[in-house]
Design an enzyme around this catalytic site. Structure first.
Site, PDB file in Angstrom:
ATOM      1  N   LYS A 261      38.516  34.712  39.245  1.00 36.46           N
ATOM      2  CA  LYS A 261      38.897  33.699  38.256  1.00 36.46           C
ATOM      3  C   LYS A 261      39.814  32.626  38.834  1.00 36.46           C
ATOM      4  O   LYS A 261      39.807  31.485  38.373  1.00 36.46           O
ATOM      5  CB  LYS A 261      39.534  34.355  37.034  1.00 36.46           C
ATOM      6  CG  LYS A 261      38.514  35.030  36.133  1.00 36.46           C
ATOM      7  CD  LYS A 261      39.092  35.357  34.779  1.00 36.46           C
ATOM      8  CE  LYS A 261      38.032  35.904  33.845  1.00 36.46           C
ATOM      9  NZ  LYS A 261      37.617  37.285  34.200  1.00 36.46           N
TER      10      LYS A 261
ATOM     11  N   GLU B  69      42.724  29.764  26.862  1.00 42.49           N
ATOM     12  CA  GLU B  69      42.649  30.875  25.921  1.00 42.49           C
ATOM     13  C   GLU B  69      42.281  32.102  26.736  1.00 42.49           C
ATOM     14  O   GLU B  69      41.678  32.002  27.800  1.00 42.49           O
ATOM     15  CB  GLU B  69      41.635  30.590  24.827  1.00 42.49           C
ATOM     16  CG  GLU B  69      40.219  30.971  25.137  1.00 42.49           C
ATOM     17  CD  GLU B  69      39.596  30.145  26.237  1.00 42.49           C
ATOM     18  OE1 GLU B  69      39.006  30.764  27.140  1.00 42.49           O
ATOM     19  OE2 GLU B  69      39.692  28.904  26.223  1.00 42.49           O
TER      20      GLU B  69
ATOM     21  N   SER C 133      33.553  41.303  41.878  1.00 41.38           N
ATOM     22  CA  SER C 133      34.270  40.209  41.209  1.00 41.38           C
ATOM     23  C   SER C 133      35.765  40.451  41.101  1.00 41.38           C
ATOM     24  O   SER C 133      36.545  39.501  41.063  1.00 41.38           O
ATOM     25  CB  SER C 133      33.676  39.965  39.819  1.00 41.38           C
ATOM     26  OG  SER C 133      33.705  41.149  39.048  1.00 41.38           O
TER      27      SER C 133
HETATM   28  C1  LIG Z   1      36.512  37.934  33.704  1.00 39.93           C
HETATM   29  C2  LIG Z   1      35.866  38.829  34.668  1.00 39.93           C
HETATM   30  C3  LIG Z   1      34.463  38.987  34.730  1.00 39.93           C
HETATM   31  C4  LIG Z   1      33.516  38.330  33.756  1.00 39.93           C
HETATM   32  O1  LIG Z   1      33.543  36.941  33.744  1.00 39.93           O
HETATM   33  P1  LIG Z   1      32.379  36.065  34.387  1.00 39.93           P
HETATM   34  O2  LIG Z   1      32.703  34.692  33.931  1.00 39.93           O
HETATM   35  O3  LIG Z   1      31.080  36.570  33.851  1.00 39.93           O
HETATM   36  O4  LIG Z   1      32.453  36.216  35.851  1.00 39.93           O
HETATM   37  C5  LIG Z   1      33.927  39.794  35.720  1.00 39.93           C
HETATM   38  N1  LIG Z   1      34.714  40.446  36.590  1.00 39.93           N
HETATM   39  C6  LIG Z   1      36.057  40.338  36.558  1.00 39.93           C
HETATM   40  C7  LIG Z   1      36.864  41.087  37.554  1.00 39.93           C
HETATM   41  C8  LIG Z   1      36.683  39.532  35.604  1.00 39.93           C
HETATM   42  O5  LIG Z   1      38.021  39.441  35.580  1.00 39.93           O
END
Ligand SMILES: *Cc1c(COP(=O)(O)O)cnc(C)c1O
Length: 409
Positions: A99, A121, A391
């Site tokens: 993010k 938000e 992610s």
């Molecule tokens: C917020 C988040 C997601 C989901 O958000 P996307 O916009 O679909 O990437 C996935 N993995 C993690 C670690 C997150 O913090």
């Protein structure tokens, strides 16, 4: 090797008006349209300015810790006995997830536009933390709208934001969760549009946000593509990522969009199972999910027969959203990307497997992508290559997992 066929993607998306085929666009009150137009113009100018790219790249390297590595998952590969598995390590980015890539890009744009106040938000708090981080780094005032129910559930993230100087504004309307926080943030933006930049957290919302977020996250795929060529000597046969709003997935997929040999697979939250109706798999059951408008963009929305947005469920807060980024709806309509889901139980199992086999505790969101790896790798040949986007890291989810697994470990 795979059980589906993928056509070549077309790449001239979005259109000038923000459409990805039948999806996307700008469904907002009149009062916001000039602000979105200004943002679109300023963004285009920034992207054409080498100085903007240089400043962003400098921060990515010296602050975020980019490039994040790609790791070969040797033990997991051996255990599953099929495709060679590689991990793109966004969990190693500063703040522990992808993010920050987007938050930093948008905060830099806010500064360039002379806006000293950013609003955001947040549901689980992850985007709030990324926004507060970027705002602290760049010296911007930061206000984060958060449902009071979410604030109670996510106290460590509330504390993180406050530590970094952000003001967290409790939202007491409606269900006191993310969708109410989004409504409040929109209201703030309408009122303060001249001084304020709305820092949006996923590849969602009215044009130009889905495009902008995709572009700021596309560093993931650009790096990974080069890293795979260097490390594995070839492009991956399959790229896998979890899909909440869709930002980490589109960030990975974008660099591979013209590589016809690379299959792109997004994994949604299957919750308690598709048949239970308690999930956030927008593409899985088209009886309860169909094209509609939510939060300024047209995409698939989970809704009842009267068009009321349905309650969703997932073990991971980051995937628990009733709509999905419009570019994913488009890639799916082209059959350029394929979408599947993993249940809460499958994600939990994958959470444990990656921890045990590789010493990497993934976020519960990420664990959904890993669950698909566990299903798919054994069906692939040993000389094929699979790349999964990690992610984020799982430290934030330990409380949730301890409550479920505590006694069984
Ligand atoms: C917020 C988040 C997601 C989901 O958000 P996307 O916009 O679909 O990437 C996935 N993995 C993690 C670690 C997150 O913090």
């Amino acid at each position: 090797m795979s059980d589906f066929y993928i056509k070549t993607g077309t790449t001239s998306v979005p259109t000038e008006r923000g459409y990805y085929g039948a999806f996307g666009g700008r469904f907002v009150p009149e009062t916001i349209v000039p602000a979105l137009e200004e943002l679109t113009t300023e963004y285009a100018q920034a992207m054409a300015d080498p100085a903007f790219h240089a400043e962003l790249a400098h921060l990515q390297q010296t602050y975020t810790g980019r490039p994040t590595p790609v790791t070969f998952a040797r033990r997991l590969t051996e255990q599953l006995g099929g495709a060679k598995i590689y991990l793109k390590r966004e969990d190693l980015a500063h703040t522990g997830a992808h993010k920050i890539n987007n938050a930093l890009g948008q905060a830099l744009l806010a500064k360039r536009m002379g806006r000293h106040r950013v609003i955001a938000e947040t549901g689980a708090g992850q985007h709030g933390v990324a926004s507060a981080t970027a705002a602290a780094l760049l010296g911007l005032e930061c206000h984060v709208y958060m449902g009071s129910v979410d604030m109670a559930r996510q106290q460590p993230n509330v504390f993180r934001m406050k530590l970094m100087g952000a003001e967290v504004i409790p939202v007491e309307s409606g269900s006191k969760t993310l969708k109410d926080a989004i409504n409040e943030a929109m209201r703030d933006w309408v009122t303060n549009v001249r001084t304020t930049f709305y820092l949006l957290g996923s590849a969602l919302g009215p044009h130009p946000y889905p495009m902008m977020v995709r572009d700021f996250q596309s560093v993931i795929g650009v790096e990974a593509r080069a890293q795979m060529l260097a490390l594995a000597g070839q492009l991956p046969d399959v790229c896998i990522a979890c899909v909440g709003g869709g930002s980490n997935a589109i960030g990975l997929f974008h660099a591979f969009r013209n590589d016809d040999s690379v299959d792109l697979i997004g994994v949604e939250a299957g919750g308690s199972g598709i048949d239970s109706g308690k999930h956030a798999a927008r593409f899985a059951d088209l009886n309860i999910s169909r094209p509609g408008v939510l939060h300024g963009t047209r995409s698939y929305v989970m809704q009842d027969d009267d068009g009321q947005v349905r309650e969703t469920h997932s073990i991971s807060a980051g995937l628990d959203y009733p709509s999905i980024g419009p570019e994913h709806a488009y890639l799916r309509s082209l059959e350029r990307a394929y979408y599947t889901s993993a249940t809460d139980d499958e994600a939990l199992a994958a959470f444990r497997t990656l921890s045990e086999m590789e010493g990497i505790i993934p976020a519960l969101e990420t664990a959904h992508a890993v669950a698909e790896v566990i299903k798919r790798a054994p069906t692939m040949s040993r000389d094929s290559v699979l790349l999964v986007n990690l992610s984020g890291r799982g430290d934030k989810d330990l409380d949730t997992v301890i409550k479920i697994l505590g006694d069984r470990l």
